[in-house]
Enzyme design. Sequence first.
Site, PDB file in Angstrom:
ATOM      1  N   VAL A  57      13.010  49.737  51.555  1.00 13.18           N
ATOM      2  CA  VAL A  57      13.960  50.043  52.624  1.00 13.18           C
ATOM      3  C   VAL A  57      13.190  50.169  53.931  1.00 13.18           C
ATOM      4  O   VAL A  57      12.324  51.037  54.064  1.00 13.18           O
ATOM      5  CB  VAL A  57      14.721  51.356  52.352  1.00 13.18           C
ATOM      6  CG1 VAL A  57      15.718  51.637  53.481  1.00 13.18           C
ATOM      7  CG2 VAL A  57      15.437  51.298  51.016  1.00 13.18           C
TER       8      VAL A  57
ATOM      9  N   LYS B 180      19.615  48.492  49.210  1.00 13.72           N
ATOM     10  CA  LYS B 180      18.863  49.477  49.990  1.00 13.72           C
ATOM     11  C   LYS B 180      19.588  50.820  50.065  1.00 13.72           C
ATOM     12  O   LYS B 180      18.969  51.879  49.887  1.00 13.72           O
ATOM     13  CB  LYS B 180      18.585  48.931  51.387  1.00 13.72           C
ATOM     14  CG  LYS B 180      17.601  47.773  51.407  1.00 13.72           C
ATOM     15  CD  LYS B 180      17.436  47.185  52.806  1.00 13.72           C
ATOM     16  CE  LYS B 180      16.435  46.038  52.813  1.00 13.72           C
ATOM     17  NZ  LYS B 180      16.295  45.400  54.145  1.00 13.72           N
TER      18      LYS B 180
END
Length: 813
Positions: free
Chosen positions: A607, A680
């Site tokens: 992420v 994510k």
Amino acid sequence: MKVLKFGGTSVQDHQNIQKVINILAQEAKKDKLAVVVSAFGKTTNKLIQSAELAKHKDNSYLQLLETVENHHYETIKQLISKDADSVIAHINTLFNQLKTLYKGCYLLEELSPKANAIISSFGERLSSYIIAEAAKQILDVSFKDSQELIITDNNYLKAQVDFETTYSNCRAFFNQNNSQVVVLPGFIAKCYDGQTTTLGRGGSDYSAAIYAAAVNASELQIWTDVSGMFTANPAIVKQARPIRHISYQEAMEMSHFGAKVIYPPTIQPVREKEIPIYIKNTFQPEAHGTLITLHTENSSPVKGISYVENISLLTIEGSGMVGISGVSKRLFEALSDDEINVVLITQASSEHTICVGVLEEDASKAVESIAKKFAYEIERHKIDPVKVENDVSIIALVGDRMKNHQGLSGKMFSSLGKNNVNIRAIAQGASEKNISAVIKRLDAKKALNTLHEQFFGDNIKQLNLFITGVGNVGNRFLAQLQQQKEYLLDNLKIQIRVIGISNSTKMYFDEKGIDLKDWKKSLLENGEHASLESFLEQAKQLNLRNSVFIDNTANQSVSKMYQQYLENNIAVVTCNKIACASELQNYKKLKEVSKKYNASFLFETNVGAGLPIIDTLKNLVASGDRVHKIQAVLSGSLNYVFNNYNTNNTFHDVVAKAQEEGYTEPDPKIDLSGVDVARKILILARESGYELELSDIDNNSFLPEESLETTNNEDFYNSLTKLEAHFQDIYAKANTENCKLKYVAELVDGKAKVGLQHIPQAHPFYNLEGSDNIVLFFTDRYPIQPLQIKGAGAGAEVTASGIFADVIRIANN
């Protein structure tokens, strides 16, 4: 007088013997010398092997003996010019005697201890005579047969010395001898009735110590092929270094536990008279070597790390041992009666278990001895049958001053534990000069290197990397490693070595570390065929400390290998989101395995590329904060696309440019479909403590069905061109509202969604430029003004730097 001893490698051939003579020439200028020599390198082994062949009526013993004979004659030819004929005649006589002995073994089909001792003695008898005659060419030298001086009992192969008679003989001889140099054969002696005996393994060292003690020598020099005793075996621990000064006690402990440069009994005769011992290198005579004396200056509490391999661990246990006197006595009596040497002893305070370590070759005999001695108790189930664990080694920390330092045991076992080295038994004497642990033989190399790094590494931690994926991200990561190598070593005390690299077709390994200047063309391209399984197997077999597997791919098959790496105590660092966004059960399993095997599992770049988003979130949760809401723009590629898309260009061209810049996945549909963003936010939700599956994420994709249904990049890009009007319409609606298009991920009280949103000017996301990411954390501590992280969230360079940061985290762990 000084006593010098030269080992088998020092006198292996005529070139080495010439080095020895040069050393004698220098030392003889300062003092009288008694010089003890071993047999030419490997000669004794060959003599014994020939005897065994003869005993079994295998005529190949003649060929093996001929190689020994030829080697000695060649040495004479190269070294001796004066009176060479008389030297050859004497050597002929010795070889004729030897052949007669072999003939007897052949005819009788027998090799008695007495015959074995006589045959074994010829190595030293031959070498010492030749070396003495060679040294006579330039020095004042005489030769003396050790059998005329050292007197023993009649234990032919491991004789016990009669020191009183031996010392008397030695003093009488050296008091009358006027030669500057006396050469004597090591290892051999004779018993009271004049029969040849030998002093056992390392007997030449022992011979030299006996002479040194007998004449009160000023020093004893042991010349070998290494520059002293090392902090660890330099063949296994490349960072090992010579120990300049060590005590007798430390040297004995080191030699008992595998340091082969000196034979343990050697130390005792000279210790009694406090004669210093020098361990010197024949091939680097100017090197300092190791000085051994009664006391040493204040120094590191741990002087060395050594180990004994090929050990078997025998365990005797049972309730019938508790509170019963004499059990230990009977156990060791049984082993002693069968001449089985016990290397290690450990007993629990409950008296329920006793473990002993013996040489693997003695294990079967030891089990029989114990079973026989405790047959009554075993039959009545008061004591269990002996348990045997083979393929183990003993590793030991050694140092006189360890007893004055707290925490050494803790550091030892903690560092081994972090590298998943399982300890089977522990022994520590009350003197605390030695802490020993029994481990699997396969872990010995890793354990030695781990402990050496802990106690002698100057606080430098070494990481060993195995890298899969050397494309955009992997290439940049390797370049960053090469660039920062010196900085990491000088400033962070971290040494990073790349041991294995792989792409989809080739893999290459170098246990010493791959040269990152030339890995691509000359190394990887010429590597072996690659497979995920064989890459893992290589990493397992090398079994290096602080190993890290790095996945720079977006490959699902690679992500399925993580558990196996973690179970082998190999940390995993990955920018591949598939594993952490897979089924919740798999995500949890990877976390559990990481903890169980003490192997880090880091995925910061899943992420936000190089942004510290996951690390910040982990710290929030660890400190007791609770996440209520997350709002984020998590796709650098989508942010880049919508920041650059307008009426002056096409959606196709902007997406193609994003892929060219390295902002998208190899399959750009993964980004544009919202799947990548969904993964994510799922990862952030899980790290926040919410148990979600990918199917729980509401994905409101802006792509038409026709684009979503494509199966390759060419068809996908064609659909973008065909459906340009759809994308212009999306742009126009946002522009009309004076908003910007941002693909937003949201998590609110455990529910998550992703989708394209119109962002007004007052919103923190409005001015998000280029491929930047932004994350807003709303928590108990940040309920109104969120914790905000913002910055470049895509691109090979920043992703590589994020991987680099995870590697540094592991090094600092």
